[in-house]
Scaffold this active site. Structure first.
Site, PDB file in Angstrom:
ATOM      1  N   ARG A  72       0.878  -1.358   0.069  1.00 38.54           N
ATOM      2  CA  ARG A  72       0.036   0.273   0.097  1.00 38.54           C
ATOM      3  C   ARG A  72       0.868   1.308  -0.146  1.00 38.54           C
ATOM      4  O   ARG A  72       0.300   2.111  -0.641  1.00 38.54           O
ATOM      5  CB  ARG A  72      -0.970   0.145   1.133  1.00 38.54           C
ATOM      6  CG  ARG A  72      -2.073   1.091   1.195  1.00 38.54           C
ATOM      7  CD  ARG A  72      -3.203   0.727   2.091  1.00 38.54           C
ATOM      8  NE  ARG A  72      -4.351   1.517   2.345  1.00 38.54           N
ATOM      9  CZ  ARG A  72      -4.729   2.449   2.783  1.00 38.54           C
ATOM     10  NH1 ARG A  72      -3.671   2.862   3.700  1.00 38.54           N
ATOM     11  NH2 ARG A  72      -5.776   3.206   2.705  1.00 38.54           N
ATOM     12  N   ILE A  89      -7.673   7.685  -0.926  1.00 39.78           N
ATOM     13  CA  ILE A  89      -7.699   6.546  -0.866  1.00 39.78           C
ATOM     14  C   ILE A  89      -8.440   5.956   0.240  1.00 39.78           C
ATOM     15  O   ILE A  89      -8.258   6.186   1.494  1.00 39.78           O
ATOM     16  CB  ILE A  89      -5.959   5.720  -0.953  1.00 39.78           C
ATOM     17  CG1 ILE A  89      -5.825   4.240  -0.871  1.00 39.78           C
ATOM     18  CG2 ILE A  89      -5.353   6.557   0.280  1.00 39.78           C
ATOM     19  CD1 ILE A  89      -4.421   3.852  -1.116  1.00 39.78           C
ATOM     20  N   SER A  90      -9.277   4.949  -0.185  1.00 39.62           N
ATOM     21  CA  SER A  90     -10.304   4.431   0.965  1.00 39.62           C
ATOM     22  C   SER A  90      -9.611   3.619   2.153  1.00 39.62           C
ATOM     23  O   SER A  90      -8.338   3.178   1.910  1.00 39.62           O
ATOM     24  CB  SER A  90     -11.227   3.464   0.488  1.00 39.62           C
ATOM     25  OG  SER A  90     -12.033   3.813  -0.697  1.00 39.62           O
ATOM     26  N   ALA A  91     -10.206   3.599   3.266  1.00 45.31           N
ATOM     27  CA  ALA A  91      -9.548   2.842   4.504  1.00 45.31           C
ATOM     28  C   ALA A  91      -9.392   1.606   4.132  1.00 45.31           C
ATOM     29  O   ALA A  91     -10.387   1.006   3.395  1.00 45.31           O
ATOM     30  CB  ALA A  91     -10.416   2.989   5.459  1.00 45.31           C
TER      31      ALA A  91
END
Ligand code: SAM
Length: 214
Positions: free
Chosen positions: A36, A62-64
């Site tokens: 990530r 950016i999503s969790a």
């Protein structure tokens, strides 16, 4: 400890935390493989494995990790599937989908902001993902030239399910999509004889903007 080892340790802690939240083994294995830190802006790389969204520029996020994990879990992604993602953003969620559908599958992801098309393309390339095509355009229209899809993953919140998604989905296929403006819920849509719509949980996403969006 070297930098890569430090990231790997942080990734293990993230995956262990997600395991405790009840995410399936296959999704966790996929998330363990995706670096990530290669998908966040360099000044955010130390926060890359925290379970929260991060800014990626142009007012987008950016999503969790738990949200990526849950959406992949709900879709029950399988090797060899053809998937459409709406909202490429950083390319991270696309990389996790790629890990789940494997080299036999293909992911088409569409992004409306040109700078993010370039950011996600660059991130996916340097992380080594090849079976993904990033395109620029209004994702509320889907990507009809590669339809029908086994699964559709929408990573921004829509007023309602855009009709092209239903048209471009195979019978037996699934869509995961956040719906709503100020209060949003995540829905799992299944195309069987009719359309089944199941509400899953409260979420917070940036809006889907375009012809069938806000
Ligand atoms: N999946 C991304 C990731 O892993 O980083 C996160 C996506 S972010 C939460 C939502 C994205 O949807 C933003 O990049 C935004 O520009 C994009 N978006 C919004 N409306 C769109 C549309 N009509 N077509 C394509 N992308 C759209």
């Amino acid at each position: 400890m070297g930098e890569e080892e430090r990231y790997e340790e942080a990734r293990k802690r993230m995956v262990e935390y997600l395991r405790q939240q009840g995410i399936s083994g296959e999704v966790l294995e996929a998330m363990m493989r995706v670096k990530r830190h290669l998908f966040v802006p360099p000044e955010r790389s130390d926060s890359a494995y925290g379970d929260y969204p991060l800014p990626i520029g142009e007012g987008q996020t950016i999503s969790a990790p738990h949200m990526v994990a849950m959406m992949c879990d709900y879709l029950e992604l399988k090797r060899g599937e053809k998937v459409l993602e709406v909202g490429a953003g950083s390319g991270y969620h696309a990389a996790v989908i790629e890990e789940l559908i494997g080299e036999e599958g293909h992911l088409y992801t569409i992004e409306r902001i040109q700078w993010l098309v370039e950011f996600s393309t660059k991130n996916l390339k340097r992380a080594g993902y090849k079976n993904v095509t990033v395109t620029h355009g209004d994702g509320t229209l889907g990507v009809p030239e590669h339809a029908p899809y086994d699964k559709i993953s929408v990573t921004c919140a829509a007023p309602d399910v855009p009709p092209p998604y239903i048209e471009q989905l195979k019978t037996g296929g699934k869509i995961v999509i956040p719906l709503g403006r100020y209060t949003q819920k995540l829905y799992l849509i299944e195309k069987k004889n009719g359309i089944e719509k199941n509400r899953k949980c409260d979420v917070v996403f940036v809006p889907l903007i375009g012809r069938y969006g806000f």
